[in-house]
Design an enzyme around this catalytic site. Structure first.
Site, PDB file in Angstrom:
ATOM      1  N   SER A  53      46.760  37.026  42.331  1.00 13.73           N
ATOM      2  CA  SER A  53      47.359  38.260  41.889  1.00 13.73           C
ATOM      3  C   SER A  53      47.967  38.916  43.227  1.00 13.73           C
ATOM      4  O   SER A  53      48.451  38.517  43.796  1.00 13.73           O
ATOM      5  CB  SER A  53      46.166  39.026  41.168  1.00 13.73           C
ATOM      6  OG  SER A  53      46.722  40.280  40.471  1.00 13.73           O
ATOM      7  N   ASP A 223      48.725  36.149  35.701  1.00 16.39           N
ATOM      8  CA  ASP A 223      47.944  36.588  36.686  1.00 16.39           C
ATOM      9  C   ASP A 223      47.101  35.596  37.107  1.00 16.39           C
ATOM     10  O   ASP A 223      46.406  35.089  36.450  1.00 16.39           O
ATOM     11  CB  ASP A 223      47.408  37.970  36.400  1.00 16.39           C
ATOM     12  CG  ASP A 223      46.637  38.740  37.784  1.00 16.39           C
ATOM     13  OD1 ASP A 223      45.711  38.171  38.125  1.00 16.39           O
ATOM     14  OD2 ASP A 223      47.207  39.567  38.072  1.00 16.39           O
TER      15      ASP A 223
END
Length: 398
Positions: A53, A223
């Site tokens: 992320s 993500d």
């Protein structure tokens, strides 16, 4: 296996959108403790760097300048400290309005018109400015040189594949490291670039997925913290003996009494913030506990058995925020562009403090310098307050 030092040290930077600014402060604190005089010959203390992320962006920033770690951390700090929302996603009124109208029209009339369904927006926000920022800020040719010159052993970036449900670790190294595969987890060697960072930092629903080539197939990825059941695993597979983890989640162990017997129905912002917190924060502490149990078991095994089975204890050290980033974010929401602030207020975000005001959601999406600078300072303060632990961790690794 990376053997740049007898006991390779790995750095794991986990995600959290704008919360990644906290990691910049931690890195600054670490280097100040390890090399207070900023020695030009000071060597990057991390043999392996792993990111997911927003942590993938910090990881790449450090890896691309691993030959000059102080320069790398200064650059990461400057990047976060000067951020504005429009550097990450388009927040102009017309574009946000057009996207909102398109979503509403699709939900309300999509059953009447297939054309509306075919052109539904891919996400709530358009983060194409982030790509421009990354392309300007990162030199991946320099990363390859750093790997070749052993300033760094390996860089690993994780992403979640929406197509297959797998958790993918993309890694680049100058060493021949055999890729690994576990249940719903797979490692792919190759050359890392901006696409990998865009995929790893694509917060679900908020930012669009990114296509990545995996073998002969194209995977749509989001993500890297989603389905990250074992965050420490890539570092171990790459050869780490010691792992330093920089998280972005504040653990509040105090009991909060319910203010009202009849609390209001949770807003979309509150629900979304809770969902993101579960995605980003829960797996790291669980994996550390698992690692400690494994180390305890390995301590009872004879050395010859450990060597024959290629087993080794791996020690971990984690630095996480000492204060709630949700509460800090609510104090800075007024800094967001008007259109973006209005959108989030419609979802239920407010500047009041408390668990029902959407602070968790906005803490991931508040890309404004007032907020990020406060997170940088908090990260540095938290690190300096643990001076003895930090120095002991690196002394044992040397």
């Amino acid at each position: 296996m990376i053997q740049r030092s007898p006991a390779p040290v790995a750095l794991i930077l986990n995600g959290g959108g704008a919360r990644g600014a906290y990691q910049a402060g931690v890195l600054a604190g670490l280097l100040e403790l390890l090399d207070p005089d900023r020695n030009p010959q000071f060597r990057n203390p991390f043999d392996i760097i792993c990111g997911s992320s927003a942590g993938s962006i910090n990881a790449a920033g450090l890896a691309c300048r691993a030959d000059k770690p102080h320069e790398a951390v200064d650059h990461i700090q400057q990047l976060w400290a000067s951020l504005h929302t429009n550097d990450i996603f388009h927040a102009d009124p017309l574009q946000l309005l057009a996207t909102s109208v398109h979503w509403v029209a699709t939900l309300a009339l999509g059953w009447l018109s297939p054309r509306l369904r075919d052109h539904v927006p891919h996400s709530m926000l358009d983060n194409s400015p982030l790509r421009d920022l990354l392309e300007e800020s990162l030199d991946f040719d320099r990363l390859q040189r750093n790997l070749a010159q052993q300033h760094l052993g390996a860089l690993a970036i994780t992403a979640a594949a929406y197509t297959t449900g797998e958790h993918l670790t993309f890694y680049q190294s100058d060493e021949r490291i055999r890729p690994w595969s576990r249940n719903l987890r797979r490692a792919i060697p190759g050359v890392i670039g901006v696409d990998h960072l865009m995929a790893s930092s694509a917060i679900p629903f908020m930012f669009p997925a990114q296509s990545l080539q995996v073998g002969k197939q194209t995977q749509w990825c989001g993500d890297g913290t989603m389905r990250q059941l074992a965050p420490i695993s890539p570092a171990i597979h790459l050869g780490a003996h010691k792992v330093l983890i920089v998280g972005t989640g504040y653990e509040d162990n105090t009991y909060h009494e319910q203010e009202s017997k009849d609390p209001p129905y949770p807003s979309l912002a509150q629900i979304s913030g809770y969902a993101l917190s579960n995605i980003f924060l829960d797996s790291v502490s669980t994996d550390i506990e698992r690692m400690e149990r494994i180390n305890t078991l390995l301590a009872y095994m004879p050395a010859n058995v450990l060597q024959s089975q290629s087993l080794r204890p791996v020690s971990t050290f984690a630095i996480t925020p000492s204060r709630s980033l949700d509460e800090i974010a609510t104090r800075h929401i007024h800094q967001m562009p008007t259109a973006a602030r209005t959108l989030f207020r419609v979802l239920g975000v407010s500047s009041k403090s408390g668990p029902t005001t959407g602070g968790a959601l906005i803490s991931y999406l508040l890309f404004e310098s007032g907020y990020t600078q406060e997170l940088i300072e908090l990260g540095k303060t938290d690190t300096m307050s643990r001076r003895e632990e930090v120095l002991a961790f690196f002394k044992e690794a040397s």
